[in-house]
Design an enzyme around this catalytic site. Sequence first.
Site, PDB file in Angstrom:
ATOM      1  N   ASP A 138       1.098  -1.511  -0.355  1.00  6.08           N
ATOM      2  CA  ASP A 138       0.377  -0.296  -0.076  1.00  6.08           C
ATOM      3  C   ASP A 138       0.755   0.993   0.238  1.00  6.08           C
ATOM      4  O   ASP A 138       0.437   2.465  -0.064  1.00  6.08           O
ATOM      5  CB  ASP A 138      -1.405  -0.316   1.095  1.00  6.08           C
ATOM      6  CG  ASP A 138      -1.771  -1.398   1.391  1.00  6.08           C
ATOM      7  OD1 ASP A 138      -2.298  -1.483   0.113  1.00  6.08           O
ATOM      8  OD2 ASP A 138      -2.359  -1.037   2.044  1.00  6.08           O
ATOM      9  N   HIS A 182      -7.633  -0.084   1.218  1.00  2.39           N
ATOM     10  CA  HIS A 182      -8.530   0.266   1.381  1.00  2.39           C
ATOM     11  C   HIS A 182      -8.758   1.683   1.829  1.00  2.39           C
ATOM     12  O   HIS A 182      -9.608   2.640   1.704  1.00  2.39           O
ATOM     13  CB  HIS A 182      -8.904  -0.704   2.542  1.00  2.39           C
ATOM     14  CG  HIS A 182      -9.961  -1.526   2.347  1.00  2.39           C
ATOM     15  ND1 HIS A 182     -11.060  -1.383   1.700  1.00  2.39           N
ATOM     16  CD2 HIS A 182      -9.582  -2.850   2.646  1.00  2.39           C
ATOM     17  CE1 HIS A 182     -11.487  -2.745   1.411  1.00  2.39           C
ATOM     18  NE2 HIS A 182     -10.398  -3.781   1.343  1.00  2.39           N
TER      19      HIS A 182
END
Length: 366
Positions: A138, A182
């Site tokens: 991420d 997310h």
Amino acid sequence: MKRVGILTSGGDCQALNATMRGVAKGLYSLYGSDGVEIIGFLEGYKGLIYEKYRRMTPRDFTGLLTVGGTILGSSRTPFKLIREPDRNGLDKVKAMKDTYKKLKLDCLVVLGGNGSQKTANLLSEEGLNVIGLPKTIDNDLWGTDTTFGFQSAISTATNVIDCIHTTAASHNRIFIVEVMGHKVGWLTLNAGIAGGADIILIPEIPYNVKSIISKIEERGKTGHDFTILAVAEGAISKERAEMKKKDRKAALAELAANYPSVSYELAAQITEATGKDVRVTVPGHMQRGGMPVAYDRVLSSRLGAQAALNISKDKYGDLVAIQNHKIVSVPLSEIAGKLKMVDPNDDIIAEARLLGISFGDESTSE
Ligand code: F6P
């Protein structure tokens, strides 16, 4: 004899093994194979809590540079539960400290992302000698320009978009490629640009369905009957982003009850507005698997070597990170709990817009 504990925590990624190899090679070269013992905890912090470990030898670290996953196994041990006793009443923090002391460790090396580095900081505050190494596809860890795993995941997600491009063009379809992330959009942003996506939706820039439709129509008018959207798992509509926290939670729960993910809702909305076919592709955990790309192998090797050097200087309490191409040490207390997000005003966003990429937030004439 130096005794070094090592663990890999949280979601796995491509260069975990390469990083452990870097640490081990550095240590063996500084201390000799008889001068250091490396203890590998199994399945992340679980191994430290429940005394599950392997005594490693130099042979364990050979042939690892290109191997994805983690030879130690990993697990998620949420930080918010770390101070809570386990189902048998065990105090996890005390258990970790006890294992560390029992094994007479000189330090603990934690390969992990955000949550894992928060726990690393807690253990450091509790008096253990800890070194953090920045893992995650991420790239959302504060204090480092990039994390290992990120470039490899970009490469995998980009390959997916490349493959989708040819089929989308052949069928004049609209395709959504849902990319992991997310909370932050680094991976989607980079894979989207690299794969030539027309629309990129990331959590940091809430979208407006009308502006997505208008981009698709505008493409149609210039003879492009297909459109590719790179959509982060955590992409959020403007409407939901502007809601109060409680209402947003309820709206997201409703979304989850009706669609497998935000991409499917978006696909339905686009079909309704345009009458066009929309297909969704979700590469999912493929993005975390397979061989690390060359960049990640180099980064991991450098980070590992520097971690070994820090151990030899008894320099602890830091995340070993990369900033402006240099390997640096940043106090864990400075990075713990901070998320590195995409700044919507960053140059890369302006550059992408100049290339004609829509972020779904442009104003429409209506
Ligand atoms: O944090 C890494 C990550 O791959 C995220 O990009 C993704 O949202 C999440 O983990 C998936 O988690 P899990 O493997 O638990 O499904």
